[in-house]
Write a protein that holds these residues in place. Structure first.
Motif, PDB file in Angstrom:
ATOM      1  N   SER A  28       1.616  11.894   4.353  1.00 19.07           N
ATOM      2  CA  SER A  28       1.809  12.702   3.041  1.00 19.07           C
ATOM      3  C   SER A  28       2.669  11.208   2.639  1.00 19.07           C
ATOM      4  CB  SER A  28       2.024  13.690   3.389  1.00 19.07           C
ATOM      5  OG  SER A  28       3.267  13.965   3.920  1.00 19.07           O
ATOM      6  N   LYS A  29       2.525  12.027   0.914  1.00 19.66           N
ATOM      7  CA  LYS A  29       3.091  11.480  -0.489  1.00 19.66           C
ATOM      8  C   LYS A  29       5.287  11.588   0.488  1.00 19.66           C
ATOM      9  CE  LYS A  29       3.678  11.129  -5.005  1.00 19.66           C
ATOM     10  NZ  LYS A  29       3.187  12.356  -6.191  1.00 19.66           N
ATOM     11  N   SER A  42       2.365   2.233  -3.408  1.00 20.86           N
ATOM     12  CA  SER A  42       1.282   2.084  -4.071  1.00 20.86           C
ATOM     13  C   SER A  42       1.090   3.324  -4.187  1.00 20.86           C
ATOM     14  CB  SER A  42      -0.149   1.471  -4.265  1.00 20.86           C
ATOM     15  OG  SER A  42      -0.808   1.821  -2.960  1.00 20.86           O
ATOM     16  N   GLN A  43       0.821   4.213  -2.959  1.00 22.59           N
ATOM     17  CA  GLN A  43       1.280   5.988  -2.827  1.00 22.59           C
ATOM     18  C   GLN A  43       2.117   6.601  -2.418  1.00 22.59           C
ATOM     19  OE1 GLN A  43      -0.524   5.739   1.177  1.00 22.59           O
ATOM     20  NE2 GLN A  43      -2.277   4.622   0.245  1.00 22.59           N
ATOM     21  N   SER A  44       3.317   5.722  -2.651  1.00 22.17           N
ATOM     22  CA  SER A  44       4.956   6.668  -3.012  1.00 22.17           C
ATOM     23  C   SER A  44       5.471   6.697  -1.339  1.00 22.17           C
ATOM     24  CB  SER A  44       4.648   8.562  -3.948  1.00 22.17           C
ATOM     25  OG  SER A  44       4.474   7.410  -4.946  1.00 22.17           O
ATOM     26  N   LYS A  45       5.279   6.020  -0.684  1.00 22.12           N
ATOM     27  CA  LYS A  45       5.558   6.469   0.890  1.00 22.12           C
ATOM     28  C   LYS A  45       6.451   5.506   1.062  1.00 22.12           C
ATOM     29  CE  LYS A  45       0.773   8.007   1.981  1.00 22.12           C
ATOM     30  NZ  LYS A  45      -0.756   7.718   2.527  1.00 22.12           N
ATOM     31  N   THR A  71      -0.820   5.363   7.865  1.00 23.48           N
ATOM     32  CA  THR A  71      -0.129   5.213   6.412  1.00 23.48           C
ATOM     33  C   THR A  71      -1.031   6.763   6.381  1.00 23.48           C
ATOM     34  OG1 THR A  71      -0.392   2.795   6.154  1.00 23.48           O
ATOM     35  CG2 THR A  71      -1.600   3.943   4.287  1.00 23.48           C
ATOM     36  N   LYS A  72      -2.754   6.785   6.718  1.00 29.85           N
ATOM     37  CA  LYS A  72      -3.590   7.805   5.940  1.00 29.85           C
ATOM     38  C   LYS A  72      -3.013   9.756   6.453  1.00 29.85           C
ATOM     39  CE  LYS A  72      -8.247   5.528   7.268  1.00 29.85           C
ATOM     40  NZ  LYS A  72      -8.885   4.817   7.919  1.00 29.85           N
ATOM     41  N   THR A 117      -9.660  10.689   4.940  1.00 32.62           N
ATOM     42  CA  THR A 117      -8.908   9.583   4.977  1.00 32.62           C
ATOM     43  C   THR A 117     -10.247   8.967   5.653  1.00 32.62           C
ATOM     44  OG1 THR A 117      -9.403  10.907   7.311  1.00 32.62           O
ATOM     45  CG2 THR A 117      -7.006  10.924   6.297  1.00 32.62           C
ATOM     46  N   ILE A 163       1.089  -1.593  -0.008  1.00 34.11           N
ATOM     47  CA  ILE A 163       0.141   0.216  -0.079  1.00 34.11           C
ATOM     48  C   ILE A 163       0.744   1.561   0.230  1.00 34.11           C
ATOM     49  CG2 ILE A 163      -1.806   1.718   1.286  1.00 34.11           C
ATOM     50  CD1 ILE A 163      -2.938  -1.629   2.110  1.00 34.11           C
ATOM     51  N   CYS A 164       2.002   1.044   0.685  1.00 31.05           N
ATOM     52  CA  CYS A 164       2.545   2.451   1.189  1.00 31.05           C
ATOM     53  C   CYS A 164       3.505   2.743  -0.428  1.00 31.05           C
ATOM     54  CB  CYS A 164       3.541   2.184   1.982  1.00 31.05           C
ATOM     55  SG  CYS A 164       2.695   2.426   3.679  1.00 31.05           S
TER      56      CYS A 164
END
Length: 450
Positions: free
Chosen positions: A358-359, A320-323, A354-355, A408, A317-318
């Motif tokens: 930020s990116k 895919s969210q650039s985290k 995660t919520k 969120t 998940i992280c």
């Protein structure tokens, strides 16, 4: 919550507090009165029992006649009226001018017709005892009587004609003992009890006031939390229902539209249904926890066995969210936990991190052992939590920013459930700042001893 509802609730709680206060005061009053009456009766009975024993001894000596006991003290009690009164008169020469002076005991001999036959032997006491009359109904009864403003304890007996003392033989004899001193002691003791009752009741009044406030505080707090919980739950349930209702009503205005045409409305409605499903599941979990009906299956296990599964999905998940997601779990200790509940706890904490990250931000999970306690820490580089919000983040439906859920999602129940799980495992959860930016959640669990 409207102003009228709050006012009504405040009045109800005030009424309950008043009832508790009155009940407490009533309990104190009953306790003090019961204790006071019991103490007073014991003191009074003890005094009268001692007097009655003395009278009974004199009665026995009168019935048995003189010369039955060689002891000087006993001989004094069984001597005849004449010799006894002579000794009393010698001892009371100084009181000849005070005919009503109080005295302890005397013996009055009555004829069958009620005439006092030992008047000369009574001496100056006769002035106080001349009002004593023979009442054959009092025969063999120990009674309290008042003569000439003096209180006496009396017992009337009928002496047999065969008695060795001719002064008593065949006569009615009244053994009479002055109890003014004892009456004064009883009155003084009663007054002391009344004063002490008033003092301690006043003290209990103050104590009851503070005890009532103290005992009612958690009840009031719990009741208010429940009211807020119900109000917030209704609000959270109403929002998705309103959205679903609006979308469905809109779709009804276009009966000829295809599924593709209404795909957005259908998708929005499904999102809200999922939100309702998640919310009701969380509410059910909290309700079971509150009612102690939530079942925990504890077992001995190692951290890696229940931490690995939740961690892997969040890496994806992280990504895919650039985290950035980091994990460092390397302590092999034995814990006695419910693996599924701890997994749920970890998912809540990682989802929360995660919520609010930020990116290009970083989420990190690692473990450590401190003071024989196992800790795993979830840190993020999000916006952080203020000191004021740290006190409330575990409250149900609490969000430091009421508009957060628009972006969120969530209803503010996740951390409340996390806290319930940690408490069920006899653990602790802490919040610290993740310098230079972000938050750390530290979950501490006890290590099982060998």
């Amino acid at each position: 919550m409207s102003k009228n509802i709050k006012t009504t609730q405040a009045k109800m709680m005030q009424k309950q507090r008043y009832r508790l206060f009155i009940t407490t005061m009533g309990a104190f009053a009953v306790l003090f009165i019961s204790l006071g009456l019991l103490t007073f009766r014991l003191f009074e009975n003890n005094l009268y029992n001692q007097i009655d024993r003395d009278i009974s001894h004199q009665v026995d000596h009168i019935k048995n006649g003189p010369g039955k006991n060689s002891d000087n003290h006993e001989n004094e009690k069984v001597m005849g009226p004449e010799s006894r009164e002579l000794k009393d008169n010698d001892a009371n020469k100084a009181d000849q001018d005070i005919p009503n002076a109080p005295f302890q005991s005397s013996i009055i001999v009555f004829s069958d017709k009620g005439k006092i036959e030992n008047q000369d032997n009574l001496g100056n006491r006769y002035q106080s005892l001349k009002s004593v009359k023979l009442n054959k109904d009092d025969l063999n009864k120990t009674l309290t009587k008042k003569y000439s403003n003096f209180y006496f304890r009396t017992k009337l007996i009928k002496v047999s004609k065969g008695n060795t003392n001719p002064a008593y033989a065949g006569k009615y004899v009244l053994v009479i003992q002055n109890i003014d001193g004892q009456i004064q002691s009883i009155d003084s003791f009663r007054n002391i009890l009344i004063i002490m009752f008033a003092v301690f009741w006043f003290i209990s009044l103050i104590l009851a006031f503070f005890l009532t406030r103290y005992s009612m505080s958690p009840i009031i707090k719990s009741w208010r939390q429940q009211s807020i919980f119900v109000n917030d739950a209704a609000h959270e349930l109403r929002t998705p229902l309103t959205i679903i209702q609006g979308r469905l009503e809109y779709m009804l205005t276009n009966p000829n539209s295809t599924i593709i045409d209404e795909a957005e409305s259908i998708s929005t409605s499904l999102d809200e249904v999922n939100r309702l499903n998640s919310l009701t599941t969380n509410l059910l979990s909290l309700a079971r926890s509150d009612n102690a009906t939530d079942v925990y299956n504890f077992e001995d296990t190692e951290p890696e066995l229940f931490l690995r599964d939740p961690i892997l999905p969040f890496k994806e998940i992280c990504s895919s969210q650039s985290k950035v997601f980091k994990a460092d779990i390397d302590h092999n200790v034995t814990l006695h936990v419910d693996r599924n509940k701890i997994k749920q706890l970890l998912i809540i904490m990682l989802d929360n991190a995660t919520k609010y990250t930020s990116k290009n931000g970083t989420i990190n999970i690692y473990d450590r052992v401190v003071n024989n306690k196992y800790q795993f820490i979830i840190s993020d580089t999000g916006q952080g939590i203020s000191e004021e919000d740290k006190k409330n983040v575990f409250d149900r439906f609490y969000r430091s920013d009421k508009s957060r859920n628009k972006h969120t999602g969530g209803a503010g129940l996740g951390l409340s459930i996390a806290m319930q799980i940690v408490r069920a495992h006899k653990g602790k959860i802490f919040i610290e700042d993740n310098l230079p930016q972000g938050t750390k959640f530290i979950i501490e669990l006890p290590i099982k001893k060998d």
